[in-house]
Scaffold this active site. Structure first.
Site, mmCIF file in Angstrom:
data_model
loop_
_atom_site.group_PDB
_atom_site.id
_atom_site.type_symbol
_atom_site.label_atom_id
_atom_site.label_comp_id
_atom_site.label_asym_id
_atom_site.label_seq_id
_atom_site.Cartn_x
_atom_site.Cartn_y
_atom_site.Cartn_z
ATOM 1 N N ASN A 1 54.536 39.956 21.963
ATOM 2 C CA ASN A 1 54.028 40.538 23.206
ATOM 3 C C ASN A 1 54.942 40.299 24.398
ATOM 4 O O ASN A 1 54.898 41.050 25.370
ATOM 5 C CB ASN A 1 52.624 40.007 23.513
ATOM 6 C CG ASN A 1 51.580 40.740 22.681
ATOM 7 O OD1 ASN A 1 51.876 41.749 22.052
ATOM 8 N ND2 ASN A 1 50.368 40.224 22.668
ATOM 9 N N GLU B 1 50.761 35.470 14.548
ATOM 10 C CA GLU B 1 51.544 34.371 15.114
ATOM 11 C C GLU B 1 50.665 33.113 15.120
ATOM 12 O O GLU B 1 49.622 33.100 15.770
ATOM 13 C CB GLU B 1 51.996 34.707 16.537
ATOM 14 C CG GLU B 1 53.022 35.828 16.584
ATOM 15 C CD GLU B 1 53.326 36.337 17.992
ATOM 16 O OE1 GLU B 1 54.460 36.767 18.224
ATOM 17 O OE2 GLU B 1 52.432 36.314 18.860
ATOM 18 N N HIS C 1 47.205 34.310 16.359
ATOM 19 C CA HIS C 1 47.234 35.555 17.129
ATOM 20 C C HIS C 1 47.460 36.776 16.252
ATOM 21 O O HIS C 1 48.558 36.985 15.737
ATOM 22 C CB HIS C 1 48.334 35.441 18.206
ATOM 23 C CG HIS C 1 48.464 36.651 19.056
ATOM 24 N ND1 HIS C 1 49.673 37.199 19.401
ATOM 25 C CD2 HIS C 1 47.520 37.443 19.618
ATOM 26 C CE1 HIS C 1 49.462 38.269 20.155
ATOM 27 N NE2 HIS C 1 48.172 38.445 20.292
ATOM 28 N N SER D 1 45.782 36.436 23.416
ATOM 29 C CA SER D 1 47.098 37.073 23.483
ATOM 30 C C SER D 1 48.076 36.272 24.325
ATOM 31 O O SER D 1 49.283 36.471 24.208
ATOM 32 C CB SER D 1 46.985 38.454 24.128
ATOM 33 O OG SER D 1 46.174 39.282 23.372
HETATM 34 N N1 LIG Z 1 42.864 44.008 22.382
HETATM 35 C C1 LIG Z 1 44.026 43.607 21.872
HETATM 36 O O1 LIG Z 1 44.953 44.417 21.662
HETATM 37 C C2 LIG Z 1 44.255 42.171 21.494
HETATM 38 C C3 LIG Z 1 45.271 41.854 20.585
HETATM 39 C C4 LIG Z 1 45.450 40.511 20.201
HETATM 40 C C5 LIG Z 1 44.647 39.533 20.758
HETATM 41 N N2 LIG Z 1 43.677 39.870 21.656
HETATM 42 C C6 LIG Z 1 42.835 38.805 22.191
HETATM 43 O O2 LIG Z 1 41.598 38.816 21.504
HETATM 44 C C7 LIG Z 1 40.552 38.392 22.372
HETATM 45 C C8 LIG Z 1 39.469 39.447 22.400
HETATM 46 O O3 LIG Z 1 40.026 40.669 22.804
HETATM 47 P P1 LIG Z 1 39.267 42.061 22.484
HETATM 48 O O4 LIG Z 1 40.230 43.130 22.833
HETATM 49 O O5 LIG Z 1 38.653 42.028 21.136
HETATM 50 O O6 LIG Z 1 38.120 42.007 23.605
HETATM 51 P P2 LIG Z 1 36.756 42.845 23.680
HETATM 52 O O7 LIG Z 1 36.430 42.935 25.130
HETATM 53 O O8 LIG Z 1 36.840 44.086 22.870
HETATM 54 O O9 LIG Z 1 35.695 41.870 22.947
HETATM 55 C C9 LIG Z 1 35.321 40.626 23.432
HETATM 56 C C10 LIG Z 1 33.950 40.297 22.860
HETATM 57 O O10 LIG Z 1 33.661 38.930 23.139
HETATM 58 C C11 LIG Z 1 32.281 38.841 23.432
HETATM 59 N N3 LIG Z 1 32.066 37.592 24.149
HETATM 60 C C12 LIG Z 1 32.408 37.293 25.422
HETATM 61 N N4 LIG Z 1 32.089 36.011 25.692
HETATM 62 C C13 LIG Z 1 31.566 35.494 24.549
HETATM 63 C C14 LIG Z 1 31.070 34.212 24.188
HETATM 64 N N5 LIG Z 1 31.059 33.200 25.032
HETATM 65 N N6 LIG Z 1 30.614 34.047 22.932
HETATM 66 C C15 LIG Z 1 30.620 35.065 22.039
HETATM 67 N N7 LIG Z 1 31.073 36.294 22.328
HETATM 68 C C16 LIG Z 1 31.547 36.503 23.564
HETATM 69 C C17 LIG Z 1 31.966 40.101 24.213
HETATM 70 O O11 LIG Z 1 30.570 40.400 24.168
HETATM 71 C C18 LIG Z 1 32.808 41.132 23.472
HETATM 72 O O12 LIG Z 1 32.071 41.738 22.429
HETATM 73 C C19 LIG Z 1 41.212 38.103 23.728
HETATM 74 O O13 LIG Z 1 41.498 36.739 23.817
HETATM 75 C C20 LIG Z 1 42.502 38.917 23.661
HETATM 76 O O14 LIG Z 1 43.535 38.352 24.442
HETATM 77 C C21 LIG Z 1 43.451 41.173 22.030
#
Ligand SMILES: NC(=O)c1ccc[n+]([C@@H]2O[C@H](COP(=O)([O-])OP(=O)(O)OC[C@H]3O[C@@H](n4cnc5c(N)ncnc54)[C@H](O)[C@@H]3O)[C@@H](O)[C@H]2O)c1
Length: 288
Positions: A195, A156, A144, A123
């Site tokens: 964002n 994005e 993104h 993000s």
């Molecule tokens: N939540 C949102 O609204 C949102 C929106 C857009 C982008 N993002 C981005 O997406 C990414 C993930 O966010 P999320 O909300 O899905 O997080 P989340 O915490 O729900 O999921 C993250 C997952 O990654 C896994 N993980 C951690 N380290 C790892 C590794 N080395 N190898 C494989 N798996 C691994 C964890 O076990 C977990 O299941 C972040 O970079 C975040 O900035 C989030």
């Protein structure tokens, strides 16, 4: 390469974002491998996707055949090597921590074929902070998605100074092929466009809350009923995750050194209590 030649997409991280991104790709016809280090996350991802797909079938938005076909193309694994050793495109969606992402990109770089693009769904973190962990910076970019990825249309695509034109264009083409609307940003900025705008709204909402002007319910009501937003800022933070919001702000604080970028007192308290929003059943609101 073009998207017709792409045989396999790998999504790394099966959390809120990765699980739905993987399903979006599988529904669009790609063979998808969803990898996570945690068996538990993979189990939850499968269960959550089955629930989402069942609701879509019940509403007549998808046929059970379409859903079965998509699930037959979706593989869930814990081995990174298995996930990427024959893949054409990697979408990283792991925890929002720069070091973790750099380590992952370096590992994928060693395991994946030379032609494979590695895109980050971060993000906030621009891919130039990650690209030099690999030996293929020209094949690294941001891609993104928005939460919930099964629903939100915009993606994005951010072309860093290291990203080749071919990588940017292929990522745009892939985005269209999974029925999303891409926007190409040719200049990196932490947080990208949507964002950054949302961040200003969130700051004001938290200012109003912390100064006792209005409650989360009242602020959300003002945004939904006066501004016609589909969801208020507090309901949205609960949906995306208090932890995600916290890490995003910490990341921006570390980048800028400006104390105004830090997560607010209220968000920090909720984060420290483990009240992370919908995923834990409690955040600004309580969920049953
Ligand atoms: N939540 C949102 O609204 C949102 C929106 C857009 C982008 N993002 C981005 O997406 C990414 C993930 O966010 P999320 O909300 O899905 O997080 P989340 O915490 O729900 O999921 C993250 C997952 O990654 C896994 N993980 C951690 N380290 C790892 C590794 N080395 N190898 C494989 N798996 C691994 C964890 O076990 C977990 O299941 C972040 O970079 C975040 O900035 C989030």
């Amino acid at each position: 390469m073009n998207t017709n030649q792409m045989k396999k997409i790998s999504v790394i991280g099966a959390g809120a974002m990765g699980s739905q991104i993987a399903m979006v790709c599988a529904l669009a016809g790609y063979h998808v491998c969803l990898q996570d280090v945690s068996e538990e996350s993979l189990g939850k991802a499968k269960q959550s996707l089955e629930g989402h797909m069942k609701r879509r079938i019940d509403k007549g938005k998808l046929s059970s055949e379409q859903v079965d076909d998509a699930f037959s193309r979706l593989e869930l694994v814990t081995s990174l090597e298995e996930a990427v050793n024959d893949t054409d495109f990697v979408i990283e969606a792991i925890v929002e921590k720069l070091e973790a992402k750099r380590e992952l990109f370096a590992a994928v770089d060693k395991l994946a074929p030379a032609h494979t693009i590695i895109a980050s769904n971060s993000s906030t973190i621009v891919s130039s902070k990650i690209a030099d962990a690999t030996e293929r910076p020209d094949k690294v970019c941001n891609m993104h998605f928005f939460n919930p990825a099964l629903v939100m249309e915009l993606v994005e695509v951010v072309q860093g100074p290291h990203t080749s034109e071919e990588t940017a264009q292929l990522t745009m083409e892939l985005t269209r092929s999974i029925n999303k609307t891409p926007v190409l940003l040719k200049k990196e900025i932490s947080g990208f466009v949507a964002n950054r705008i949302l961040g200003k709204l969130m700051d004001e909402a938290i200012y109003l809350l912390e100064n006792g002007i209005a409650t989360p319910e009242e602020i959300d009501l003002a945004c939904t009923k006066a501004l016609n937003h589909p969801i208020g800022p507090f309901a949205l933070i609960d949906l995306t995750g208090i932890d995600v919001h916290y890490y995003v702000r910490m990341q921006r604080y570390e980048e800028t050194g400006e104390s105004s970028a830090k997560p607010s007192k209220t968000v920090t308290e909720l984060f420290e209590k483990g009240e992370l929003g919908r995923k834990t059943g409690k955040g600004f609101y309580t969920y049953s």
